[in-house]
Design an enzyme around this catalytic site. Structure first.
Site, PDB file in Angstrom:
ATOM      1  N   HIS A 169      12.565  61.911  25.240  1.00 23.64           N
ATOM      2  CA  HIS A 169      12.731  62.968  26.234  1.00 23.64           C
ATOM      3  C   HIS A 169      12.556  64.371  25.661  1.00 23.64           C
ATOM      4  O   HIS A 169      12.473  65.337  26.427  1.00 23.64           O
ATOM      5  CB  HIS A 169      14.107  62.865  26.889  1.00 23.64           C
ATOM      6  CG  HIS A 169      14.277  61.661  27.758  1.00 23.64           C
ATOM      7  ND1 HIS A 169      13.411  61.335  28.770  1.00 23.64           N
ATOM      8  CD2 HIS A 169      15.238  60.688  27.767  1.00 23.64           C
ATOM      9  CE1 HIS A 169      13.809  60.214  29.369  1.00 23.64           C
ATOM     10  NE2 HIS A 169      14.908  59.812  28.771  1.00 23.64           N
ATOM     11  N   ASP A 206      22.019  56.686  31.794  1.00 26.29           N
ATOM     12  CA  ASP A 206      21.212  55.603  32.359  1.00 26.29           C
ATOM     13  C   ASP A 206      22.059  54.382  32.673  1.00 26.29           C
ATOM     14  O   ASP A 206      21.846  53.707  33.683  1.00 26.29           O
ATOM     15  CB  ASP A 206      20.082  55.227  31.397  1.00 26.29           C
ATOM     16  CG  ASP A 206      18.909  56.185  31.485  1.00 26.29           C
ATOM     17  OD1 ASP A 206      18.587  56.631  32.599  1.00 26.29           O
ATOM     18  OD2 ASP A 206      18.303  56.490  30.447  1.00 26.29           O
TER      19      ASP A 206
END
Length: 258
Positions: free
Chosen positions: A47, A177
């Protein structure tokens, strides 16, 4: 150069390592993080803005400052893990691992034969380790860590099988997540009881298997929580958030009435 101490040994010590998280592609920034107090820094190729062009210099900067160099690879790009090891990473973290087969594919590229398929070419890693080429080759399977991320319902269901894969040294939980995966409406919830229970279960099972267990902590309170749940280590914030927080605090201090 002096031999770099074993990351595995440091993680086994009584006091948890202070671990930072780098998203910005700047070797000077990661070096500064180590010199300011982080004992290890994870560079994020999933990311973050970091890629294979900037990663080698960042890994070198971390190691040169005396820190442990960790890296998270992009989803499914297991081959990049062995390249990062060649450039000096001591731990590679693979996101979105869901099955034992996923873990096996990752581990195979992290370990030298006869335990895996990692190709031999660690020129920079040998330099940074302070070891001879032969000493690095014979010790690398034990000193470099293959860590898989547990972030989904499938990963939780297959946790014991994943932990049993030869060459997997531990797990790392992405709480955001994981909490989204556990939620019926897809909303994150780090404070929800199901998220906390799942993380406690991961820590318990991983430690029972004799392996390393890490988690991403967005702030000091979450780091303390995850260490309290039994995790071996928890990363603290990110370079971007730390810069933003320090900037806001400095401005507030200047503009305060006091």
């Amino acid at each position: 150069m002096m031999e770099h101490p074993s990351l595995r040994a440091a993680l086994a010590a009584a006091r948890p390592l202070r671990v930072g998280w780098a998203c910005l592609p700047d070797p000077l920034a990661t070096e500064t993080m180590v010199r300011a107090g982080f004992e290890a820094v994870l560079i994020d190729l999933q990311h973050g803005v970091i890629d294979m062009g900037t990663a080698p210099a960042m890994l070198s900067a971390i190691r040169a400052a005396g820190g442990y160099a960790l890296a998270r690879i992009p989803v499914g790009e297991y081959q990049s893990a062995s390249r990062l090891l060649d450039w000096g990473a001591e731990m590679a973290v693979a996101p979105m691992i869901e099955t034992a087969d996923d873990a096996r594919a990752f581990a195979s590229l992290m370990k030298y034969p006869p335990h895996g398929l990692r190709s031999y070419g660690p020129a920079r890693a040998v330099q940074l380790s302070g070891l001879s080429a032969d000493a690095y080759r014979t010790s690398a399977n034990g000193s470099t860590l293959a860590i898989v991320m547990i972030e989904t319902r499938s990963a939780l269901a297959n946790l014991d099988a994943i932990l049993a894969v030869p060459g997997i040294d531990g797990v790392f939980v992405g709480p955001y997540d994981l909490s989204i995966a556990l939620s019926p409406d897809g909303e994150p919830g780090l404070d929800r009881s199901d998220t906390i229970a799942a993380m406690e279960r991961v820590a318990r099972q991983t430690k029972a298997a004799g392996k390393v267990c890490g988690a991403f902590g967005a702030n000091a309170a979450l780091v303390r929580r995850y260490l309290g749940l039994g995790f071996t280590f928890a990363t603290l914030s990110t370079d971007m958030d730390l810069i933003a927080s320090a900037t806001k605090a400095a401005i507030a201090e200047v503009e305060s009435d006091g």
